[in-house]
Design an enzyme around this catalytic site. Structure first.
Site, PDB file in Angstrom:
ATOM      1  N   HIS A   1       0.862  -1.179   0.000  1.00 55.31           N
ATOM      2  CA  HIS A   1       0.000   0.000   0.000  1.00 55.31           C
ATOM      3  C   HIS A   1       0.899   1.230   0.000  1.00 55.31           C
ATOM      4  O   HIS A   1       2.013   1.209   0.512  1.00 55.31           O
ATOM      5  CB  HIS A   1      -0.873  -0.031   1.261  1.00 55.31           C
TER       6      HIS A   1
ATOM      7  N   ASP B   1       2.787  -3.942   7.938  1.00 50.03           N
ATOM      8  CA  ASP B   1       1.478  -3.319   7.766  1.00 50.03           C
ATOM      9  C   ASP B   1       0.425  -4.396   7.973  1.00 50.03           C
ATOM     10  O   ASP B   1       0.247  -5.276   7.127  1.00 50.03           O
ATOM     11  CB  ASP B   1       1.396  -2.720   6.358  1.00 50.03           C
TER      12      ASP B   1
ATOM     13  N   GLN C   1      -4.757  -5.263   6.864  1.00 46.20           N
ATOM     14  CA  GLN C   1      -5.652  -6.246   6.259  1.00 46.20           C
ATOM     15  C   GLN C   1      -5.568  -7.622   6.915  1.00 46.20           C
ATOM     16  O   GLN C   1      -6.227  -8.561   6.458  1.00 46.20           O
ATOM     17  CB  GLN C   1      -5.332  -6.378   4.759  1.00 46.20           C
TER      18      GLN C   1
ATOM     19  N   LYS D   1     -11.035  -0.908  10.157  1.00 47.12           N
ATOM     20  CA  LYS D   1     -11.139  -2.100   9.314  1.00 47.12           C
ATOM     21  C   LYS D   1     -11.509  -3.338  10.127  1.00 47.12           C
ATOM     22  O   LYS D   1     -11.681  -4.423   9.561  1.00 47.12           O
ATOM     23  CB  LYS D   1      -9.829  -2.332   8.556  1.00 47.12           C
TER      24      LYS D   1
ATOM     25  N   CYS E   1      -4.707   2.457  -3.875  1.00 43.28           N
ATOM     26  CA  CYS E   1      -3.493   2.976  -3.219  1.00 43.28           C
ATOM     27  C   CYS E   1      -2.328   2.002  -3.389  1.00 43.28           C
ATOM     28  O   CYS E   1      -1.566   1.755  -2.451  1.00 43.28           O
ATOM     29  CB  CYS E   1      -3.744   3.257  -1.738  1.00 43.28           C
TER      30      CYS E   1
END
Length: 407
Positions: A121, A198, A201, A224, A361
């Site tokens: 991302h 990261d 997700q 999220k 993104c």
């Protein structure tokens, strides 16, 4: 709580969009919020709205207990050793920028290497580009396989003694690829490099354990994972956080202020300048309670079943290209030969079906895929096979419509 009945807990899903029942398939962008989270936010504002850490009055104490109580919940939820390793931020982007600018700029110099992947991302590419420009460090990318995965062997060949930082997503927001974080971290540590993950997700969809992964930094967002917008988490190993300078300066993060010098509070508060995101933290705590009541393993199993069903249904559609590996997290990114992704999303929206269209993104990844944009359907605990069926029917309808228009 039975995951089969969980959809009733999300009031926003009980509505019509453009005359059709809403089918929400954009949870990779943001998840919907269940009643317990909405009620927790309302309860804070109705009953004990106050600032934290400063006052000794009853409302201040209640707010502080709620705010710091969530820090303890996060620690347990992700398997951190210490509560002071949990830093509240505005979201994943802020957390990654904090590591890049505070840790990266202080520990990188000319000739050092930062290793990334092409599936990152933008939030996990741009900060490192800026740090590289400022320090003279070089960016290197682990090669990707044709199916959108990376191999441990390629990671081993890319990470060298010059590597100081390895930054990568746990799960790709475009391909659904689940990266081998534990194995890559072990390789990085062999070369005395730190890993920055990261987890935007991954944390909402699977059980994560910082002790098992052994990464140095891990970032994710509340919005999220059924929580409110505007708050996220940076996990960092205490030894790294202690040496880092604060990212923002002002009230709350100070120990002593003189006219010419100041000193900082201990962890974690030295990174939480100003009035913190109190309501957001309380909402995040409620979201964690909600997810744990359902069970992260149950959520993962539900999404895996849905994704496999969707891939099977997608195979019935001619002229549809699906990107990413066969084994993936709960999202499918795809393109139609006849219909531009934005047109596809517009037609689906007319039937009340919400999907994402664009570069997500991830422009370097779009270039690698040799496309300018894609459509993406992403699933969460409140989605059903009926939602998938409606999506497939909507895609068939869109293909027929545009086929007639250009016939």
């Amino acid at each position: 709580m039975d995951i089969k009945n969980v959809k009733d807990m999300f009031p926003v899903l009980d509505q019509e969009v453009n005359g059709h029942p809403l089918v929400y398939l954009d949870s990779a962008a943001t998840s919907q919020k269940p009643l317990p989270v909405i009620e927790a936010l309302g309860d804070y504002y109705r009953r004990y709205n106050s600032n934290v850490h400063r006052g000794v009055h009853t409302l201040g104490t209640m707010a502080t207990e709620g705010y710091e109580g969530t820090r303890e919940k996060v620690k347990t939820f992700i398997g951190a050793k210490r509560s002071e390793e949990i830093i509240f931020t505005r979201g994943t982007t802020t957390a990654l920028n904090m590591v890049a600018n505070s840790y990266g700029r202080a520990n990188l110099s000319e000739g050092d290497e930062i290793v990334l992947t092409q599936m990152e991302h933008h939030s996990n590419i741009i900060p490192w580009q800026q740090v590289a420009k400022a320090t003279g460090a070089k960016l290197h990318y682990i090669p990707m396989q044709n199916d959108g995965t990376i191999t441990v062997e390629d990671a081993r060949n890319t990470i060298t003694d010059k590597t100081k930082i390895v930054a990568m997503g746990h799960v790709s927001n475009v391909l659904g690829t689940v990266n081998p974080i534990k194995e890559v971290t072990a390789i990085a540590h062999e070369h005395n490099a730190v890993t920055v993950v990261d987890g935007a997700q991954s944390v909402p969809h699977m059980k994560v354990d910082m002790q098992d992964l052994n990464c140095d930094f891990y970032a994710f967002s509340a919005h999220k994972m059924c929580g409110p917008t505007g708050i996220g988490v940076l996990y960092g190993k205490k030894k790294h956080l202690k040496q880092m300078e604060p990212f923002e300066f002002g009230g709350e993060m100070i120990d002593f202020v003189d006219l010419y010098e100041s000193t900082w509070k201990e962890l974690p508060w030295k990174f939480e300048g100003g009035t913190p995101i109190i309501a957001g933290a309380i909402g995040l705590g409620a979201a964690i309670d909600f997810l744990e009541d359902i069970g992260m393993d149950n959520i993962t199993a539900h999404e895996t079943k849905l994704t496999n069903y969707a891939l099977e249904r997608f195979s019935e559609l001619e002229g549809l290209e699906v990107f990413g590996p066969e084994k993936r997290a709960g999202l499918i990114t795809f393109n139609s030969e006849e219909v531009h992704p934005h047109d596809l999303a517009t037609v689906l929206d007319a039937d009340g079906i919400a999907v994402r269209a664009g570069h997500h993104c991830a422009q370097p990844l779009m270039k690698w895929l040799n496309v300018t944009a894609t459509a993406r359907a992403s699933f969460y605990l409140y989605n059903t096979e009926e939602d998938i069926d409606k999506l497939v029917n909507g895609l068939s309808k869109a293909k027929e419509y545009f086929g007639d228009v250009f016939a």
